[in-house]
Design an enzyme around this catalytic site. Structure first.
Site, PDB file in Angstrom:
ATOM      1  N   CYS A  48      42.272  44.009  41.965  1.00  0.00           N
ATOM      2  CA  CYS A  48      43.026  42.821  42.399  1.00  0.00           C
ATOM      3  C   CYS A  48      44.094  43.192  43.414  1.00  0.00           C
ATOM      4  O   CYS A  48      44.243  42.526  44.437  1.00  0.00           O
ATOM      5  CB  CYS A  48      43.692  42.117  41.213  1.00  0.00           C
ATOM      6  N   HIS A  90      47.590  35.996  39.467  1.00  0.00           N
ATOM      7  CA  HIS A  90      46.948  36.613  38.302  1.00  0.00           C
ATOM      8  C   HIS A  90      46.984  35.626  37.138  1.00  0.00           C
ATOM      9  O   HIS A  90      48.003  34.974  36.910  1.00  0.00           O
ATOM     10  CB  HIS A  90      47.713  37.885  37.901  1.00  0.00           C
ATOM     11  N   GLU A 144      51.965  36.921  42.362  1.00  0.00           N
ATOM     12  CA  GLU A 144      52.356  38.297  42.659  1.00  0.00           C
ATOM     13  C   GLU A 144      53.196  38.349  43.933  1.00  0.00           C
ATOM     14  O   GLU A 144      52.895  37.685  44.909  1.00  0.00           O
ATOM     15  CB  GLU A 144      51.120  39.188  42.818  1.00  0.00           C
TER      16      GLU A 144
HETATM   17  N1  PCA Z   1      41.165  41.557  37.356  1.00  0.00           N
HETATM   18  C1  PCA Z   1      41.226  42.932  37.781  1.00  0.00           C
HETATM   19  C2  PCA Z   1      40.115  43.098  38.766  1.00  0.00           C
HETATM   20  C3  PCA Z   1      39.257  41.899  38.624  1.00  0.00           C
HETATM   21  C4  PCA Z   1      40.024  40.964  37.812  1.00  0.00           C
HETATM   22  O1  PCA Z   1      39.703  39.804  37.537  1.00  0.00           O
HETATM   23  C5  PCA Z   1      42.600  43.307  38.309  1.00  0.00           C
HETATM   24  O2  PCA Z   1      43.600  42.652  37.935  1.00  0.00           O
HETATM   25  O3  PCA Z   1      42.702  44.238  39.104  1.00  0.00           O
END
Ligand code: PCA
Length: 215
Positions: A143, A165, A80
């Site tokens: 996140c 991610h 990100e």
């Molecule tokens: N993904 C979510 C919150 C926890 C996770 O593993 C997100 O992308 O916000």
């Protein structure tokens, strides 16, 4: 030895086995190429992440913080680029909270860029045959909040911080109809491990090549 704090998340919503948390557990204690990984699992709670993250940073005293989380529906791991000062939750967190258009930090700037070498991580994934990309939005859920907090808490230090991610794991995808895009947990673990390694060892400026998007 460089120390990397890798956080993953526990269960939330449909993600009863969050691959990011499984990977953080698997990587805890991993040592290689002069880098030690400290894996920690955070609860997906808007009021829980800041104290847990601050305690982990205090305990580990890391050179690098890599937040990881799952993004069901995305096809590949993503580094990100930016965290925004917004909590606009599409679903409740584990405590039933669902903030709408609230800041992450009332006194914070609108956004923070990742201080991980995002393109060097991407280049390393490609070398390793992992189909990753650079993402320009981490969403507005937990996140993004945790990525923002990682940058906010380390803003006056030399600690690098960012968010990776990951897509669903194939083990989880087989249980869903229709199944989301997914990669095996081992591949996702390798992606996180390489991101931690590159983030801890890349010297100087980030690599420079286009990884932008038209939308
Ligand atoms: N993904 C979510 C919150 C926890 C996770 O593993 C997100 O992308 O916000």
């Amino acid at each position: 030895m460089k120390h990397v704090l890798v956080t993953g998340f526990g269960a939330y919503a449909e993600e009863s086995q969050n691959p990011s948390g499984l990977i953080a557990e698997r990587l805890d204690g991993h040592v290689g190429e002069g880098v030690q990984i400290h894996g920690r699992v955070l609860a997906v709670g808007t009021n829980l992440v800041e104290p847990a993250l601050a305690a982990a940073i205090e305990e580990v005293a890391p050179d690098v913080v890599v937040i990881t989380g799952v993004t069901p529906g995305r096809a590949a791991p993503a580094v990100e680029r930016v965290a925004i000062n917004v909590r606009d939750f599409p679903i409740v967190d584990v405590e039933g909270h669902m903030p709408i258009d609230e800041p992450v930090a009332a006194d914070g700037p609108p956004a923070y860029f990742s201080t991980l070498p995002t393109k060097a991580i991407l280049a390393r994934w490609r070398e390793d045959g992992i189909p990753g990309y650079l993402s320009n939005t981490a969403g507005t859920y937990v996140c993004n909040q945790t990525f923002y907090l990682a940058r906010h808490l380390t803003r006056s230090t030399t600690i690098r911080a960012g968010l990776v991610h990951i897509p669903s794991s194939t083990a989880n995808a087989v249980a869903s109809l229709p199944p989301p895009p997914a990669l095996p947990l081992d591949v996702l673990e390798r992606a996180v491990r390489l991101a931690a390694l590159v983030a801890a060892t890349h010297d100087g400026a980030d690599l420079r090549f286009s990884a932008g998007a038209t939308s």
